[in-house]
Scaffold this motif. Structure first.
Motif, PDB file in Angstrom:
ATOM      1  N   LYS A  96       0.841  -1.220   0.124  1.00 12.91           N
ATOM      2  CA  LYS A  96      -0.125   0.177  -0.112  1.00 12.91           C
ATOM      3  C   LYS A  96       0.862   1.279   0.130  1.00 12.91           C
ATOM      4  CE  LYS A  96      -4.188  -1.560   2.207  1.00 12.91           C
ATOM      5  NZ  LYS A  96      -5.051  -1.601   3.531  1.00 12.91           N
ATOM      6  N   SER A  97       2.028   1.385   0.841  1.00 12.75           N
ATOM      7  CA  SER A  97       2.835   2.384   0.984  1.00 12.75           C
ATOM      8  C   SER A  97       3.617   2.752  -0.616  1.00 12.75           C
ATOM      9  CB  SER A  97       3.963   2.005   1.798  1.00 12.75           C
ATOM     10  OG  SER A  97       4.827   2.891   1.674  1.00 12.75           O
ATOM     11  N   PHE A  98       3.973   1.580  -1.198  1.00  9.54           N
ATOM     12  CA  PHE A  98       4.294   1.817  -2.410  1.00  9.54           C
ATOM     13  C   PHE A  98       3.451   2.263  -3.529  1.00  9.54           C
ATOM     14  CE2 PHE A  98       5.272  -0.128  -6.858  1.00  9.54           C
ATOM     15  CZ  PHE A  98       6.641   0.513  -6.945  1.00  9.54           C
ATOM     16  N   GLU A  99       2.155   1.660  -3.440  1.00  8.33           N
ATOM     17  CA  GLU A  99       1.193   2.278  -4.392  1.00  8.33           C
ATOM     18  C   GLU A  99       0.760   3.646  -4.089  1.00  8.33           C
ATOM     19  OE1 GLU A  99      -1.731  -0.667  -3.676  1.00  8.33           O
ATOM     20  OE2 GLU A  99      -0.838  -2.058  -5.019  1.00  8.33           O
ATOM     21  N   THR A 100       0.624   3.955  -2.969  1.00  6.52           N
ATOM     22  CA  THR A 100       0.220   5.318  -2.415  1.00  6.52           C
ATOM     23  C   THR A 100       1.510   6.540  -2.548  1.00  6.52           C
ATOM     24  OG1 THR A 100      -0.826   4.305  -0.694  1.00  6.52           O
ATOM     25  CG2 THR A 100      -0.761   6.698  -0.472  1.00  6.52           C
ATOM     26  N   ALA A 101       2.488   6.153  -2.906  1.00  7.38           N
ATOM     27  CA  ALA A 101       3.795   7.107  -2.800  1.00  7.38           C
ATOM     28  C   ALA A 101       3.522   8.020  -4.152  1.00  7.38           C
ATOM     29  CB  ALA A 101       4.941   6.310  -3.098  1.00  7.38           C
ATOM     30  N   LEU A 102       2.765   7.504  -5.165  1.00  6.83           N
ATOM     31  CA  LEU A 102       2.612   8.738  -6.180  1.00  6.83           C
ATOM     32  C   LEU A 102       1.655   9.500  -6.176  1.00  6.83           C
ATOM     33  CD1 LEU A 102       2.751   5.487  -9.151  1.00  6.83           C
ATOM     34  CD2 LEU A 102       4.684   7.003  -8.465  1.00  6.83           C
ATOM     35  N   LYS A 103       0.696   9.351  -5.475  1.00  6.59           N
ATOM     36  CA  LYS A 103      -0.372  10.220  -4.859  1.00  6.59           C
ATOM     37  C   LYS A 103      -0.116  10.942  -3.561  1.00  6.59           C
ATOM     38  CE  LYS A 103      -3.551   6.409  -6.658  1.00  6.59           C
ATOM     39  NZ  LYS A 103      -4.270   5.395  -6.176  1.00  6.59           N
ATOM     40  N   ASP A 104       0.359  10.056  -2.759  1.00 10.44           N
ATOM     41  CA  ASP A 104       0.510  11.153  -1.517  1.00 10.44           C
ATOM     42  C   ASP A 104       1.705  10.741  -0.567  1.00 10.44           C
ATOM     43  OD1 ASP A 104       0.187  12.473   1.103  1.00 10.44           O
ATOM     44  OD2 ASP A 104      -1.932  11.784   1.324  1.00 10.44           O
ATOM     45  N   GLU A 105       2.648  11.417  -0.634  1.00  3.95           N
ATOM     46  CA  GLU A 105       3.818  11.136  -0.360  1.00  3.95           C
ATOM     47  C   GLU A 105       3.943  11.006   1.462  1.00  3.95           C
ATOM     48  OE1 GLU A 105       8.473  12.759  -0.299  1.00  3.95           O
ATOM     49  OE2 GLU A 105       7.377  12.967  -2.035  1.00  3.95           O
ATOM     50  N   VAL A 106       3.157  11.850   2.051  1.00  2.00           N
ATOM     51  CA  VAL A 106       3.230  11.828   3.296  1.00  2.00           C
ATOM     52  C   VAL A 106       2.385  10.699   3.943  1.00  2.00           C
ATOM     53  CG1 VAL A 106       2.314  13.179   5.440  1.00  2.00           C
ATOM     54  CG2 VAL A 106       3.319  14.446   3.417  1.00  2.00           C
ATOM     55  N   LYS A 107       1.465  10.254   3.321  1.00  2.00           N
ATOM     56  CA  LYS A 107       0.601   9.100   3.758  1.00  2.00           C
ATOM     57  C   LYS A 107       1.379   7.998   3.634  1.00  2.00           C
ATOM     58  CE  LYS A 107      -3.983   7.184   3.227  1.00  2.00           C
ATOM     59  NZ  LYS A 107      -5.403   7.200   2.607  1.00  2.00           N
ATOM     60  N   SER A 108       2.059   7.913   2.418  1.00  2.00           N
ATOM     61  CA  SER A 108       2.944   6.754   2.243  1.00  2.00           C
ATOM     62  C   SER A 108       3.965   6.624   3.211  1.00  2.00           C
ATOM     63  CB  SER A 108       3.702   7.015   0.467  1.00  2.00           C
ATOM     64  OG  SER A 108       4.559   5.774   0.564  1.00  2.00           O
ATOM     65  N   GLU A 109       4.521   7.568   3.790  1.00  2.00           N
ATOM     66  CA  GLU A 109       5.542   7.535   4.533  1.00  2.00           C
ATOM     67  C   GLU A 109       5.147   7.180   6.169  1.00  2.00           C
ATOM     68  OE1 GLU A 109       9.414   7.580   6.394  1.00  2.00           O
ATOM     69  OE2 GLU A 109       8.901   8.012   4.320  1.00  2.00           O
ATOM     70  N   LYS A 110       4.048   7.422   6.357  1.00  2.00           N
ATOM     71  CA  LYS A 110       3.318   6.960   7.476  1.00  2.00           C
ATOM     72  C   LYS A 110       3.106   5.528   7.318  1.00  2.00           C
ATOM     73  CE  LYS A 110       1.109  11.134   8.891  1.00  2.00           C
ATOM     74  NZ  LYS A 110      -0.386  11.887   9.334  1.00  2.00           N
ATOM     75  N   MET A 111       2.616   4.896   6.264  1.00  2.00           N
ATOM     76  CA  MET A 111       2.473   3.492   6.323  1.00  2.00           C
ATOM     77  C   MET A 111       3.974   2.817   6.361  1.00  2.00           C
ATOM     78  SD  MET A 111      -0.188   2.811   3.297  1.00  2.00           S
ATOM     79  CE  MET A 111      -1.490   4.074   2.955  1.00  2.00           C
ATOM     80  N   HIS A 112       4.805   3.466   5.746  1.00  2.00           N
ATOM     81  CA  HIS A 112       6.165   2.750   5.680  1.00  2.00           C
ATOM     82  C   HIS A 112       6.605   2.790   7.172  1.00  2.00           C
ATOM     83  CE1 HIS A 112      10.282   1.973   4.723  1.00  2.00           C
ATOM     84  NE2 HIS A 112      10.111   1.789   3.586  1.00  2.00           N
ATOM     85  N   GLN A 113       6.513   3.907   7.695  1.00  2.00           N
ATOM     86  CA  GLN A 113       6.905   3.843   9.383  1.00  2.00           C
ATOM     87  C   GLN A 113       6.063   2.741  10.185  1.00  2.00           C
ATOM     88  OE1 GLN A 113       6.102   7.763  10.577  1.00  2.00           O
ATOM     89  NE2 GLN A 113       8.093   8.638   9.691  1.00  2.00           N
ATOM     90  N   GLN A 114       4.801   2.352   9.906  1.00  2.00           N
ATOM     91  CA  GLN A 114       4.119   1.405  10.616  1.00  2.00           C
ATOM     92  C   GLN A 114       4.719   0.161  10.416  1.00  2.00           C
ATOM     93  OE1 GLN A 114       0.280   2.362   9.176  1.00  2.00           O
ATOM     94  NE2 GLN A 114      -0.360   3.135  10.865  1.00  2.00           N
ATOM     95  N   ALA A 115       5.016   0.011   8.858  1.00  2.00           N
ATOM     96  CA  ALA A 115       5.505  -1.196   8.485  1.00  2.00           C
ATOM     97  C   ALA A 115       7.049  -1.712   9.221  1.00  2.00           C
ATOM     98  CB  ALA A 115       5.490  -1.361   6.872  1.00  2.00           C
ATOM     99  N   ASP A 116       7.626  -0.420   9.304  1.00  2.00           N
ATOM    100  CA  ASP A 116       9.007  -0.741  10.035  1.00  2.00           C
ATOM    101  C   ASP A 116       8.890  -1.044  11.175  1.00  2.00           C
ATOM    102  OD1 ASP A 116      11.901  -0.627   9.776  1.00  2.00           O
ATOM    103  OD2 ASP A 116      11.632   1.293  11.282  1.00  2.00           O
ATOM    104  N   LYS A 117       7.738  -0.610  12.206  1.00  2.00           N
ATOM    105  CA  LYS A 117       7.489  -1.129  13.513  1.00  2.00           C
ATOM    106  C   LYS A 117       7.334  -2.593  13.382  1.00  2.00           C
ATOM    107  CE  LYS A 117       6.100   3.365  15.239  1.00  2.00           C
ATOM    108  NZ  LYS A 117       4.937   4.428  15.737  1.00  2.00           N
ATOM    109  N   ILE A 118       6.443  -2.890  12.516  1.00  2.00           N
ATOM    110  CA  ILE A 118       5.938  -4.287  12.402  1.00  2.00           C
ATOM    111  C   ILE A 118       7.119  -5.411  12.332  1.00  2.00           C
ATOM    112  CG2 ILE A 118       4.686  -5.909  11.105  1.00  2.00           C
ATOM    113  CD1 ILE A 118       2.501  -3.959  10.667  1.00  2.00           C
TER     114      ILE A 118
END
Length: 58
Positions: free
Chosen positions: A23-45
Motif C-alpha cells: 500500500k505504501s508503494f502504491e500510495t507514494a505516487l499520490k500522497d507522499e506523506v501518507k505513504s511515509e506513515k504507512m512505511h513507518q508502521q511497516a517498519d515497526k511491524i
C-alpha cells in the motif's frame, strides 16, 4: 492439510507487513506523506518480527 492450521503471530505480522509495504508503494505516487506513515508502521511491524524471531531461536 495446512489449510486448517492456525497462523502463528509471526506469520500474521509478516502478512500485515507485506500488505502495508504494498500500500505504501502504491500510495507514494499520490500522497507522499501518507505513504511515509504507512512505511513507518511497516517498519515497526518489521522490528517486532525480528524481535519475535530472536525469541524463538533461543
Amino acid at each position: 492439510m495446512n489449510w486448517f492450521r492456525k497462523k502463528s503471530r509471526i506469520e500474521k505480522l509478516k502478512e500485515k507487513y507485506r500488505l502495508l509495504m504494498k500500500k505504501s508503494f502504491e500510495t507514494a505516487l499520490k500522497d507522499e506523506v501518507k505513504s511515509e506513515k504507512m512505511h513507518q508502521q511497516a517498519d515497526k511491524i518489521f522490528q517486532e518480527i525480528k524481535y519475535l524471531s530472536r525469541l524463538q531461536r533461543e
